[in-house]
Design a protein around this motif. Sequence first.
Motif, PDB file in Angstrom:
ATOM      1  N   SER A 125     -13.733 -35.042  47.937  1.00  0.00           N
ATOM      2  CA  SER A 125     -13.587 -33.681  47.416  1.00  0.00           C
ATOM      3  C   SER A 125     -14.142 -33.559  46.001  1.00  0.00           C
ATOM      4  O   SER A 125     -14.596 -32.477  45.594  1.00  0.00           O
ATOM      5  CB  SER A 125     -12.110 -33.268  47.442  1.00  0.00           C
ATOM      6  N   ALA A 126     -14.097 -34.645  45.218  1.00  0.00           N
ATOM      7  CA  ALA A 126     -14.620 -34.615  43.860  1.00  0.00           C
ATOM      8  C   ALA A 126     -15.502 -35.838  43.614  1.00  0.00           C
ATOM      9  O   ALA A 126     -15.363 -36.559  42.630  1.00  0.00           O
ATOM     10  CB  ALA A 126     -13.475 -34.576  42.839  1.00  0.00           C
ATOM     11  N   ARG A 127     -16.413 -36.070  44.569  1.00  0.00           N
ATOM     12  CA  ARG A 127     -17.366 -37.184  44.509  1.00  0.00           C
ATOM     13  C   ARG A 127     -16.680 -38.559  44.485  1.00  0.00           C
ATOM     14  O   ARG A 127     -17.218 -39.518  43.915  1.00  0.00           O
ATOM     15  CB  ARG A 127     -18.299 -37.051  43.290  1.00  0.00           C
ATOM     16  N   GLN A 128     -15.488 -38.685  45.104  1.00  0.00           N
ATOM     17  CA  GLN A 128     -14.866 -40.015  45.150  1.00  0.00           C
ATOM     18  C   GLN A 128     -15.658 -40.959  46.057  1.00  0.00           C
ATOM     19  O   GLN A 128     -15.800 -42.146  45.769  1.00  0.00           O
ATOM     20  CB  GLN A 128     -13.422 -39.922  45.660  1.00  0.00           C
ATOM     21  N   ASN A 129     -16.103 -40.397  47.209  1.00  0.00           N
ATOM     22  CA  ASN A 129     -16.898 -41.167  48.160  1.00  0.00           C
ATOM     23  C   ASN A 129     -16.230 -42.506  48.481  1.00  0.00           C
ATOM     24  O   ASN A 129     -16.822 -43.589  48.337  1.00  0.00           O
ATOM     25  CB  ASN A 129     -18.308 -41.404  47.612  1.00  0.00           C
ATOM     26  N   GLN A 130     -14.989 -42.423  48.934  1.00  0.00           N
ATOM     27  CA  GLN A 130     -14.249 -43.640  49.197  1.00  0.00           C
ATOM     28  C   GLN A 130     -13.372 -43.469  50.447  1.00  0.00           C
ATOM     29  O   GLN A 130     -13.084 -42.355  50.878  1.00  0.00           O
ATOM     30  CB  GLN A 130     -13.364 -44.015  48.000  1.00  0.00           C
ATOM     31  N   ILE A 131     -12.965 -44.611  50.975  1.00  0.00           N
ATOM     32  CA  ILE A 131     -12.067 -44.627  52.120  1.00  0.00           C
ATOM     33  C   ILE A 131     -10.638 -44.485  51.608  1.00  0.00           C
ATOM     34  O   ILE A 131     -10.188 -45.276  50.764  1.00  0.00           O
ATOM     35  CB  ILE A 131     -12.224 -45.932  52.924  1.00  0.00           C
ATOM     36  N   GLY A 132      -9.932 -43.480  52.105  1.00  0.00           N
ATOM     37  CA  GLY A 132      -8.557 -43.269  51.657  1.00  0.00           C
ATOM     38  C   GLY A 132      -7.593 -44.219  52.337  1.00  0.00           C
ATOM     39  O   GLY A 132      -6.974 -45.077  51.695  1.00  0.00           O
ATOM     40  N   THR A 133      -7.468 -44.116  53.634  1.00  0.00           N
ATOM     41  CA  THR A 133      -6.624 -45.028  54.412  1.00  0.00           C
ATOM     42  C   THR A 133      -7.455 -45.627  55.515  1.00  0.00           C
ATOM     43  O   THR A 133      -8.326 -44.978  56.107  1.00  0.00           O
ATOM     44  CB  THR A 133      -5.418 -44.288  55.022  1.00  0.00           C
ATOM     45  N   HIS A 134      -7.199 -46.882  55.814  1.00  0.00           N
ATOM     46  CA  HIS A 134      -7.917 -47.582  56.873  1.00  0.00           C
ATOM     47  C   HIS A 134      -7.006 -48.697  57.357  1.00  0.00           C
ATOM     48  O   HIS A 134      -6.886 -49.741  56.725  1.00  0.00           O
ATOM     49  CB  HIS A 134      -9.245 -48.144  56.349  1.00  0.00           C
ATOM     50  N   SER A 135      -6.325 -48.458  58.455  1.00  0.00           N
ATOM     51  CA  SER A 135      -5.306 -49.409  58.892  1.00  0.00           C
ATOM     52  C   SER A 135      -5.297 -49.522  60.407  1.00  0.00           C
ATOM     53  O   SER A 135      -5.687 -48.597  61.132  1.00  0.00           O
ATOM     54  CB  SER A 135      -3.918 -48.982  58.407  1.00  0.00           C
TER      55      SER A 135
END
Length: 917
Positions: A824-834
Amino acid sequence: MQTKTVHLSLFICLFLLCPFLMVAQEFPSKNNAIPAEKDPDSSKVIEQSLDTLSRKQTLKDTTINVRNTIRPDSVRTKKEPLTDKVTYKATDYERISRSKKKIFLYNEAEVIYEDIQINAGEIILDYEKNTVFAKGIKDTSGVYTQIPIFKQGLNEVMPDSIKFNFDSEKALIYGSRVEGAGGQEINLKSEISKRVNDSVVFMSNVKITTSKNLDDPEYYFYARKVKFVPGQKLVTGLTNMYIADVPTPIGLPFAFFPLNKQQSVSGFLIPSPGETRQRGYFLQNGGYYFALSDYYNLAITGDYYTNGSYALRADSDYRLRYKFNGRLSFNFEKILASERGLPDFSETNTYNIRWNHTQDQKSSPNSRFSASVNLGSSDFFQQSINQSNTGNFLTNNFSSSVSYSRTFPGKTPVNVTVAATHSQNSQTEVINLTLPSAQVNVDRIFPFAPKSGSKKGIIQNINFNYSLRANNQYVTTDSLFFTSEMFRDGRSSIQQTIPISTNFKVAKYISATLGANYTENTVFRTIDQSFDQENNEVVRDTVNGIASYRTYGTSASLGTTLYGFFNFKKGSKIESIRHVIRPNIAISYTPAFDQFFESYQRTDPNDPTATDLTETVEFSRFEGSLLGAPSNRENASLSLGVSNVIEAKVRDKDTAATEDYKKIALLRNLNFRTSYNITADSLRLSPISVSGAIPIVENKLEINFSASLDIYALNSNNTRINTLNINNGGSLFRITGARANFGYSFSSKDFEKGRDKNTNRTQNQTFAAGGRPDDLFGGGVDITGNSNGLPEDDEDQEEQEIQFYNFKIPWNLRVSYEVSYVNSARQNQIGTHSLVFSGDIELGKRWTVGGSSGYDLANPGFTFTSLQFGRDLESWNLRFNWVPFSTRSSWNFFIGIKGNLLSDIKYDKRRAPDERL
């Protein structure tokens, strides 16, 4: 002359003795009594003795005067004969011996007298002594079969042989078997039993067990002398425990087994010992059970640790048949860490209250009361030192609801609901409490509908209804729960709503809906704002009093359904593909409610040197209230949506199917949603949301996905700007977030031919053990002696011979996968991955191994892991539960007798969780 003298003397002697002989015939002995002589037609026994009865009657008539000459105290009182008829039958033969005065019955013989029934292979009925002897018979292979079964009322005895007296109702039983004594799981086998009456039996050399195999039990208690009162109690003398026919040193000088099948019996609950490194030795789950009545009970248990920590629990079950049932549980724990006087000493008090109440739907069709309560300290399950709470260790949210609803039937039904709700987050410790809330709903009214027939057109479909909702809400934390500060900050509101709508068809294929909504909001506390120029701050004053505002708006929508088909060649595996499209467009309008807004002047907060009032701030005194403030901006928005479903018609693999083709889903609910704000000056188009589901395995595996697409770009501060992303050097859409997940459950039965596709594995979670209903994180750790995850015996299923070359190992596996993307603000990352998984496998017919765990792929590491091992020993349960790591690291070993009556005969060894840094 001598001869005549002898004959004369003999005649004189007979004449003198004759009265006494006739008196002896008038008062026969007990063994000469005839069964049921008051009703000579009542049984076959009497029919075979009619001539004997006539002779006795003649003697009786001829000796009336002589009988009166005998003193009453010199004559024995005659016992009452049988009070009911004795019926009998047999399959092979029924032989009557008049000389022996016995009846012989052979093969599937049966004798019934009052509530007494005897079934056996061979029965000998002595109608002179009023006794019956029953035993089994040997078949052609020499096996002893058709052993006697003695029934009286609900009691049943299966001996090797039995002798019963109908007059005294006493019996002598050899090799008796009693299954389910007194309605309990107790089974008895004795060498010799003497039945005194229908309520007392004395036994010798008795085996007492819960094993179903009385001939070769896995274990039993051997008692020399036993007094058995069916349905009440079992009292023994010297008793020893045998395991596999081997005596053990476990014994008692006497024992008492309550067999009251009507109501549970009060008694002590034996605690389980253990040790922890931080709190020392302990006793867990000890206490007392109170059988208060047939409708409710109470169990008070507790834990004690040698460092001073302790826990108290109270559990009560209640049930009123056809009315309601429920369970109430209260837990309190006082946890001490370290030693008093040391710097790291701490003292923590936690509690938890749970209440489940269910009302029978048929008890009151117009009213209903229900409760589901789970509240307490936010860290109760994390801090709890009792292993029975391990199943709830991962619980992060608590919620409660207690409600009563009543419907007032009539031409226009009215429903009234009063409720109290609660939600709590164990991480933030924030508690939202609604106490209470009330809601009144009046059923939908069609003022212009015809008295008969269906409604047609825009006028006849006009309808409206009325609803009122009153709330009293408190937002607090654990430390302020039910304190004066919590009640001081409470907020109340009343909201009344009247929606009006109608629907009709446009051009035959388009469905149209028109609607309007009127809402009145009332609050009892508002906030007034002003600016203090001297202190350069905004002053907010709370004003108590009734205040209200009204809002209204209109809406209209159009929708239809479109179908698209693609047909394949005849005879192919796929007959056709169908695409169903449901577009929808809606427009809504809400005016600006400026009359509920005020303003004040303040200095510019961005210019610290400013001294003049240079900024005008608008506010509503309803801001911060429970219902919030209305909007002071006009809003007209257009909503767009498209729903897609793609299905295929394929040839059914099942040759027995009645139809050649079946329908399957290829893409389920692919939805696109967005809205366009006509009155906004910028950023008019909302992000486009995409969601859907892709079926992979029919009714087993489905991948759910969602994403958010934004057409606007971000500036250097990562804030949305009124510039298209494609004009800012980017793509047409900017992905702001995405999520995908699936859950899959399968077992060895899924790979068997001819399996039942509708068969699903379920596990019942006890109220105390907790855990998820879907068993994704494994079953709750039950340390109370009840079965947990062990296979249950199916008495109706015959055992099949195991073939080693074709041995099948049943197994179950449940998997859940989730991944999310944040940008949403250029984080470009995986939030949760389980990935979370659990399952079990039956290594043998009575061996079960299971576990649950997971792996966090975003922050590499295993999640909460637990392992379970179980062995069903027929009459015993053996379990080992192990949490190998985490703050709940612990293990528990248990072996004990199945059932409730002997559940205290167990060995329980455990290591409770220890807190670590």
